[in-house]
Design a protein around this motif. Structure first.
Motif, PDB file in Angstrom:
ATOM      1  N   ASP A 246       0.379  -1.160   0.041  1.00 24.33           N
ATOM      2  CA  ASP A 246       0.093  -0.151   0.460  1.00 24.33           C
ATOM      3  C   ASP A 246       1.101   1.081   0.223  1.00 24.33           C
ATOM      4  OD1 ASP A 246       1.145  -0.663   2.139  1.00 24.33           O
ATOM      5  OD2 ASP A 246      -0.774   0.198   3.899  1.00 24.33           O
ATOM      6  N   GLN A 247       2.466   1.036   0.299  1.00 22.45           N
ATOM      7  CA  GLN A 247       2.704   2.784   0.003  1.00 22.45           C
ATOM      8  C   GLN A 247       3.921   2.758  -1.052  1.00 22.45           C
ATOM      9  OE1 GLN A 247       5.426   1.044   3.673  1.00 22.45           O
ATOM     10  NE2 GLN A 247       4.742   1.391   4.412  1.00 22.45           N
ATOM     11  N   ILE A 248       3.805   1.303  -2.032  1.00 22.52           N
ATOM     12  CA  ILE A 248       3.949   1.449  -3.626  1.00 22.52           C
ATOM     13  C   ILE A 248       3.142   2.354  -4.630  1.00 22.52           C
ATOM     14  CG2 ILE A 248       4.434   0.666  -5.747  1.00 22.52           C
ATOM     15  CD1 ILE A 248       6.666   0.203  -4.099  1.00 22.52           C
ATOM     16  N   GLU A 249       1.787   2.686  -3.822  1.00 24.31           N
ATOM     17  CA  GLU A 249       1.015   3.488  -4.993  1.00 24.31           C
ATOM     18  C   GLU A 249       1.802   4.784  -5.076  1.00 24.31           C
ATOM     19  OE1 GLU A 249      -3.439   3.985  -6.005  1.00 24.31           O
ATOM     20  OE2 GLU A 249      -3.012   2.813  -5.326  1.00 24.31           O
ATOM     21  N   PRO A 250       1.558   5.223  -4.090  1.00 21.85           N
ATOM     22  CA  PRO A 250       1.693   6.753  -3.913  1.00 21.85           C
ATOM     23  C   PRO A 250       3.180   7.374  -4.475  1.00 21.85           C
ATOM     24  CG  PRO A 250       1.816   6.028  -1.763  1.00 21.85           C
ATOM     25  CD  PRO A 250       1.201   5.081  -2.453  1.00 21.85           C
ATOM     26  N   LEU A 251       4.711   6.589  -3.954  1.00 21.19           N
ATOM     27  CA  LEU A 251       5.451   6.391  -4.691  1.00 21.19           C
ATOM     28  C   LEU A 251       5.179   6.603  -6.179  1.00 21.19           C
ATOM     29  CD1 LEU A 251       7.529   4.589  -2.543  1.00 21.19           C
ATOM     30  CD2 LEU A 251       7.207   6.675  -1.840  1.00 21.19           C
TER      31      LEU A 251
ATOM     32  N   ARG B 253       0.904   6.739 -23.544  1.00 23.68           N
ATOM     33  CA  ARG B 253       1.700   7.634 -23.434  1.00 23.68           C
ATOM     34  C   ARG B 253       2.548   7.008 -23.084  1.00 23.68           C
ATOM     35  NH1 ARG B 253       1.278  13.582 -21.323  1.00 23.68           N
ATOM     36  NH2 ARG B 253       4.045  14.286 -21.271  1.00 23.68           N
ATOM     37  N   LEU B 254       4.313   7.333 -23.519  1.00 20.43           N
ATOM     38  CA  LEU B 254       5.008   6.929 -22.693  1.00 20.43           C
ATOM     39  C   LEU B 254       6.268   7.690 -22.124  1.00 20.43           C
ATOM     40  CD1 LEU B 254       6.042   2.720 -24.796  1.00 20.43           C
ATOM     41  CD2 LEU B 254       4.737   3.280 -22.662  1.00 20.43           C
ATOM     42  N   PRO B 255       6.591   7.688 -21.164  1.00 23.93           N
ATOM     43  CA  PRO B 255       7.072   6.958 -20.177  1.00 23.93           C
ATOM     44  C   PRO B 255       5.486   6.448 -19.161  1.00 23.93           C
ATOM     45  CG  PRO B 255       8.209   8.346 -19.683  1.00 23.93           C
ATOM     46  CD  PRO B 255       7.407   9.194 -20.914  1.00 23.93           C
ATOM     47  N   VAL B 256       5.320   5.172 -18.614  1.00 22.88           N
ATOM     48  CA  VAL B 256       4.560   5.076 -17.170  1.00 22.88           C
ATOM     49  C   VAL B 256       5.602   4.432 -16.399  1.00 22.88           C
ATOM     50  CG1 VAL B 256       2.485   5.206 -19.192  1.00 22.88           C
ATOM     51  CG2 VAL B 256       3.837   2.492 -18.367  1.00 22.88           C
ATOM     52  N   VAL B 257       5.203   4.769 -15.361  1.00 23.80           N
ATOM     53  CA  VAL B 257       5.077   4.236 -13.748  1.00 23.80           C
ATOM     54  C   VAL B 257       4.456   3.277 -13.565  1.00 23.80           C
ATOM     55  CG1 VAL B 257       6.815   4.125 -11.856  1.00 23.80           C
ATOM     56  CG2 VAL B 257       6.518   6.047 -13.603  1.00 23.80           C
ATOM     57  N   LEU B 258       4.373   2.391 -12.949  1.00 25.17           N
ATOM     58  CA  LEU B 258       3.084   0.850 -12.613  1.00 25.17           C
ATOM     59  C   LEU B 258       3.903   0.244 -11.238  1.00 25.17           C
ATOM     60  CD1 LEU B 258       3.264  -1.008 -15.913  1.00 25.17           C
ATOM     61  CD2 LEU B 258       1.713   0.535 -14.656  1.00 25.17           C
ATOM     62  N   ASP B 259       3.293  -0.567 -10.637  1.00 26.07           N
ATOM     63  CA  ASP B 259       3.258  -0.896  -9.265  1.00 26.07           C
ATOM     64  C   ASP B 259       3.438  -1.959  -9.879  1.00 26.07           C
ATOM     65  OD1 ASP B 259       3.102  -2.398  -6.823  1.00 26.07           O
ATOM     66  OD2 ASP B 259       0.975  -1.536  -6.025  1.00 26.07           O
ATOM     67  N   TRP B 260       4.098  -3.343  -9.858  1.00 19.46           N
ATOM     68  CA  TRP B 260       4.509  -4.002 -10.515  1.00 19.46           C
ATOM     69  C   TRP B 260       4.675  -5.165  -9.107  1.00 19.46           C
ATOM     70  CZ3 TRP B 260       3.270  -5.579 -15.228  1.00 19.46           C
ATOM     71  CH2 TRP B 260       3.760  -6.518 -15.447  1.00 19.46           C
ATOM     72  N   ARG B 261       4.146  -6.060  -8.608  1.00 22.18           N
ATOM     73  CA  ARG B 261       4.176  -6.985  -8.381  1.00 22.18           C
ATOM     74  C   ARG B 261       5.101  -6.567  -6.902  1.00 22.18           C
ATOM     75  NH1 ARG B 261       5.139 -10.632 -13.365  1.00 22.18           N
ATOM     76  NH2 ARG B 261       3.189 -10.967 -14.094  1.00 22.18           N
ATOM     77  N   GLY B 262       4.928  -5.477  -6.286  1.00 19.79           N
ATOM     78  CA  GLY B 262       5.443  -4.883  -4.935  1.00 19.79           C
ATOM     79  C   GLY B 262       6.723  -4.215  -5.324  1.00 19.79           C
ATOM     80  N   ARG B 263       6.949  -3.961  -6.701  1.00 22.35           N
ATOM     81  CA  ARG B 263       8.008  -3.227  -6.988  1.00 22.35           C
ATOM     82  C   ARG B 263       7.602  -1.876  -8.084  1.00 22.35           C
ATOM     83  NH1 ARG B 263      11.573  -8.822  -8.278  1.00 22.35           N
ATOM     84  NH2 ARG B 263      12.851  -8.928  -6.275  1.00 22.35           N
ATOM     85  N   VAL B 264       8.437  -1.360  -8.491  1.00 22.19           N
ATOM     86  CA  VAL B 264       8.269   0.339  -9.319  1.00 22.19           C
ATOM     87  C   VAL B 264       8.733  -0.363 -10.890  1.00 22.19           C
ATOM     88  CG1 VAL B 264       8.733   2.267  -9.513  1.00 22.19           C
ATOM     89  CG2 VAL B 264       7.957   1.104  -7.447  1.00 22.19           C
TER      90      VAL B 264
END
Length: 374
Positions: free
Chosen positions: A197-202, A224-235
């Motif tokens: 739950d801490q990854i999303e705001p980051l 539109r790239l770049p995009v930033v994703l919450d990916w399985r607990g990583r960024v």
């Protein structure tokens, strides 16, 4: 006291007269507004009644404000431009005010009271309509975000086992503005001790920092790239291979996530179909980097290829140990000493004198042990 009540009653009666006058002149007020804005007469007529209903009370009720808010929602869903709607109400209120100013038989105090109500009501109404539009914008943004996430999940991790799988991936990418034959780049970031739950705001903060504002007329449909994703607990940062924002990204990572991260950069990845394998390799490298205590930027997952092979394939590790160190470990008398000597020798960059110093032995003893190890 009685005199005060009488004055109030007279004032209310005069206000009623003013409302009656405005309704008599409704047709001309609506016509002026329609000509000024280009909006059809029917919606202006309805808006006229809404405005009078709003002004009938000194302060708009919460129920009235909610109705205006719901109207904003309805107009937004119909696709009515915000500026046209607000311009329509402003023009209508101006036409109403001109009609009021022409009512010479109405007391000045009543006109001033009406003016106060009209201005306050207009302010509240515009705020409520804007909130309604905002509600719809938030809904659309959320829906767009979910669709974008679903598309990116498929592009980055869906199976490529069959020709049909690969064709679907290529078609999906093209439909979303990502050329199937294009060159891309992934940066996977491991953030130590981070909860999901801490990854999303980051992620949101990182995307704000690395995106460059784009003029509206230059925007293209699709993702539109770049995009930033919450990916399985990583960024995960997904960009084109030619993206020039690496310096901006590194600075943002340091400011938003801190220094204790492992960031694995895949480098250029040719074709949308190759992304899944590149991401898998980056995930392995990030796991290994974390296990080894690595920090910072890893510009090529191949830097940890050997470590990845050993740490992620436990059976392979056991096989190598048995084949290479088995005879040493089997020596009941000196096995432990020989392994310790070998480890120190390799850690000293195969310098016998340095290994001897670390082991507190004579160089000749270290040389003898190395011969026995061979």
């Amino acid at each position: 006291m009685a005199k005060s009540s009488k004055t109030r009653a007279e004032a209310e009666g005069t206000l009623e007269d003013l409302f009656a006058l405005l309704r008599e002149r409704k047709e001309s007020i609506v016509a002026v507004t329609a000509k000024d804005t280009g909006i059809r007469v029917e919606p202006i007529g309805s808006a006229f009644e809404q405005v009078l209903d709003l002004v009938a009370e000194p302060v708009p009720s919460s129920e009235q404000i909610e109705r205006w808010r719901e109207q904003g929602v309805e107009l937004a869903r119909l696709g009515a431009p915000t500026e046209l709607v607000l311009d329509g109400y402003l023009s209508l209120n101006w036409a109403i005010w001109e009609a009021v100013m022409g009512a010479e038989h109405i007391e000045r105090a009543v006109i001033l009271d009406f003016a106060d109500r009209l201005l306050r009501g207009l302010d509240d109404a515009i705020a409520a309509i804007s909130e309604g539009y905002m509600r719809v914008e938030v809904e659309l943004a959320s829906a767009h975000s979910e669709r974008r996430r679903a598309v990116l999940e498929e592009l980055l991790s869906a199976p490529r086992a069959t020709p049909q799988d690969r064709a679907r991936i290529r078609l999906r990418s093209e439909r979303n503005g990502l050329p199937a034959g294009g060159a891309y780049r992934l940066v996977l970031v491991h953030v130590p001790a981070s909860e999901e739950d801490q990854i999303e705001p980051l992620v949101d903060e990182l995307e704000k920092r690395i995106r460059v504002p784009q003029a509206h007329h230059h925007q293209k449909p699709g993702i539109r790239l770049p995009v930033v994703l919450d990916w399985r607990g990583r960024v995960l940062v997904f960009a084109t291979a030619g993206w020039s924002g690496e310096k901006r990204l590194r600075d943002a990572l340091r400011r938003v996530l801190g220094e204790d991260i492992v960031a694995v950069d895949t480098g250029p990845v040719e074709g949308i179909e190759a992304l899944a394998d590149a991401l898998t390799q980056a995930e392995y490298s990030a796991t290994v980097g974390e296990a080894l205590g690595r920090q910072g930027w890893i510009g090529d997952p191949g830097e940890l290829a050997l470590e990845t092979t050993f740490l992620l394939a436990e059976q392979l590790v056991r096989t190598v140990v048995e084949n290479e160190l088995g005879p040493l470990l089997a020596d009941p008398r000196m096995g432990e000493e020989l392994v310790d000597t070998l480890e120190t020798y390799l850690g000293s960059r195969q310098n016998i004198r340095e290994a001897a110093r670390r082991l507190h032995l004579a160089p000749r003893t270290v040389a003898y042990r190395l011969e026995r190890i061979e």
